[in-house]
Design a protein around this motif. Structure first.
Motif, PDB file in Angstrom:
ATOM      1  N   LEU A   1      23.838  70.881 108.674  1.00  0.00           N
ATOM      2  CA  LEU A   1      23.191  72.012 109.327  1.00  0.00           C
ATOM      3  C   LEU A   1      23.804  72.166 110.714  1.00  0.00           C
ATOM      4  CD1 LEU A   1      20.922  74.174 109.432  1.00  0.00           C
ATOM      5  CD2 LEU A   1      19.404  72.373 110.264  1.00  0.00           C
ATOM      6  N   GLN A   2      24.354  73.338 110.961  1.00  0.00           N
ATOM      7  CA  GLN A   2      24.935  73.642 112.263  1.00  0.00           C
ATOM      8  C   GLN A   2      24.091  74.710 112.945  1.00  0.00           C
ATOM      9  OE1 GLN A   2      29.034  74.782 111.611  1.00  0.00           O
ATOM     10  NE2 GLN A   2      29.675  72.712 112.126  1.00  0.00           N
ATOM     11  N   VAL A   3      23.812  74.491 114.218  1.00  0.00           N
ATOM     12  CA  VAL A   3      23.042  75.434 115.012  1.00  0.00           C
ATOM     13  C   VAL A   3      23.700  75.581 116.373  1.00  0.00           C
ATOM     14  CG1 VAL A   3      20.855  74.955 113.843  1.00  0.00           C
ATOM     15  CG2 VAL A   3      21.485  73.613 115.866  1.00  0.00           C
ATOM     16  N   LYS A   4      23.273  76.606 117.109  1.00  0.00           N
ATOM     17  CA  LYS A   4      23.744  76.806 118.481  1.00  0.00           C
ATOM     18  C   LYS A   4      22.590  76.507 119.424  1.00  0.00           C
ATOM     19  CE  LYS A   4      26.764  80.640 117.288  1.00  0.00           C
ATOM     20  NZ  LYS A   4      26.928  82.099 117.385  1.00  0.00           N
TER      21      LYS A   4
ATOM     22  N   ASN B   1      25.695  69.940 115.553  1.00  0.00           N
ATOM     23  CA  ASN B   1      25.550  69.518 114.164  1.00  0.00           C
ATOM     24  C   ASN B   1      24.358  68.583 114.035  1.00  0.00           C
ATOM     25  OD1 ASN B   1      27.923  70.746 113.004  1.00  0.00           O
ATOM     26  ND2 ASN B   1      29.073  69.301 114.277  1.00  0.00           N
TER      27      ASN B   1
ATOM     28  N   ILE C   1      14.464  75.774 115.358  1.00  0.00           N
ATOM     29  CA  ILE C   1      15.500  76.717 114.945  1.00  0.00           C
ATOM     30  C   ILE C   1      14.912  78.080 114.583  1.00  0.00           C
ATOM     31  CG2 ILE C   1      17.338  77.134 113.270  1.00  0.00           C
ATOM     32  CD1 ILE C   1      17.477  74.045 112.941  1.00  0.00           C
TER      33      ILE C   1
ATOM     34  N   ASN D   1      16.236  82.256 113.636  1.00  0.00           N
ATOM     35  CA  ASN D   1      17.402  83.055 113.231  1.00  0.00           C
ATOM     36  C   ASN D   1      17.440  84.390 113.977  1.00  0.00           C
ATOM     37  OD1 ASN D   1      15.385  84.487 111.962  1.00  0.00           O
ATOM     38  ND2 ASN D   1      16.413  84.610 109.990  1.00  0.00           N
TER      39      ASN D   1
ATOM     40  N   HIS E   1      16.993  76.331 119.319  1.00  0.00           N
ATOM     41  CA  HIS E   1      18.309  76.498 118.710  1.00  0.00           C
ATOM     42  C   HIS E   1      18.319  77.754 117.854  1.00  0.00           C
ATOM     43  CE1 HIS E   1      17.872  72.224 119.630  1.00  0.00           C
ATOM     44  NE2 HIS E   1      19.167  72.269 119.863  1.00  0.00           N
TER      45      HIS E   1
ATOM     46  N   ILE F   1      20.219  79.706 114.476  1.00  0.00           N
ATOM     47  CA  ILE F   1      21.128  79.711 113.332  1.00  0.00           C
ATOM     48  C   ILE F   1      21.436  81.183 113.078  1.00  0.00           C
ATOM     49  CG2 ILE F   1      19.339  79.734 111.551  1.00  0.00           C
ATOM     50  CD1 ILE F   1      21.386  77.757 110.063  1.00  0.00           C
ATOM     51  N   ASP F   2      22.703  81.514 113.080  1.00  0.00           N
ATOM     52  CA  ASP F   2      23.043  82.931 112.936  1.00  0.00           C
ATOM     53  C   ASP F   2      23.089  83.322 111.461  1.00  0.00           C
ATOM     54  OD1 ASP F   2      25.535  81.992 112.044  1.00  0.00           O
ATOM     55  OD2 ASP F   2      26.441  82.254 114.018  1.00  0.00           O
TER      56      ASP F   2
ATOM     57  N   GLY G   1      25.066  81.240 109.248  1.00  0.00           N
ATOM     58  CA  GLY G   1      24.678  79.837 109.141  1.00  0.00           C
ATOM     59  C   GLY G   1      24.070  79.519 107.789  1.00  0.00           C
TER      60      GLY G   1
ATOM     61  N   ILE H   1      21.526  77.143 105.723  1.00  0.00           N
ATOM     62  CA  ILE H   1      20.421  76.194 105.783  1.00  0.00           C
ATOM     63  C   ILE H   1      20.402  75.456 104.445  1.00  0.00           C
ATOM     64  CG2 ILE H   1      17.930  75.903 105.988  1.00  0.00           C
ATOM     65  CD1 ILE H   1      17.885  78.462 107.655  1.00  0.00           C
TER      66      ILE H   1
END
Length: 184
Positions: free
Chosen positions: A54-57, A65, A110, A112, A132, A134-135, A138, A140
């Protein structure tokens, strides 16, 4: 017939208030006083394993990560600024985060939504717990799929999902805090 008309009026008022952003915060505050207390069932066996893909900003746009937190306790929460139950539980999550600042727990909250919206909300509320994003591109992992928010997963150091919660809860309750401490 009169009762049906009254119900229709009440439902219409409820729906109008639900969409009203001005009343969302006060309603969420009232709701937060009645949130259920979370519990980790320590008798469960064959717990599902977390998927760390799972990657988030973060709110500065830096990619992160979930795999960076492998071996730590993880509080993983999916939420949105427009979701009243999400907004209702955020103060208790922030208090929980503040109690565990010095401990080995990763908090991943998280959304979106657009980063600007979440960042503005974070600053307005002065939360310390990190948010955070998730675009749309992204991914999930399926294990975290839920048809509703808020949804929270508590992952222990072994990577087992020890709690899944769909709906808002009172996360800074003393009993739950003790259960979380036992995972450290």
């Amino acid at each position: 017939m009169k009762k049906i008309a009254q119900y229709v009026i009440l439902i219409t008022i409820f729906l109008a208030l639900w969409k009203c952003q001005v009343l969302k915060e006060p309603a969420a505050t009232i709701m937060s006083a009645t949130l259920p207390i979370p519990k980790i069932d320590s008798t469960k066996t064959n717990l599902p394993l977390a998927d760390y893909n799972l990657q988030v900003k973060d709110l500065n746009g830096k990619m992160m990560n979930m795999s960076d937190y492998k071996g730590k306790v993880i509080f993983l929460n999916f939420w949105a600024t427009w979701c009243m139950p999400c907004v209702a539980e955020l103060p208790s999550i922030n208090k929980l985060h503040n109690q565990f600042k010095e401990d080995d727990i990763a908090f991943l909250l998280i959304s979106n939504e657009k980063i600007e919206k979440v960042k503005a909300y974070h600053q307005k509320k002065k939360y310390e717990v990190p948010f955070h994003i998730i675009d749309n591109d992204g991914r999930i992992p399926n294990i975290y799929f839920s048809p509703s928010i808020p949804t929270t997963f508590i992952i222990n150091k072994k990577g087992e999902i020890v709690k899944t919660s769909v709906g808002a809860e009172d996360w800074d309750n003393d009993d739950f805090v003790q259960e979380l401490r036992e995972l450290l």
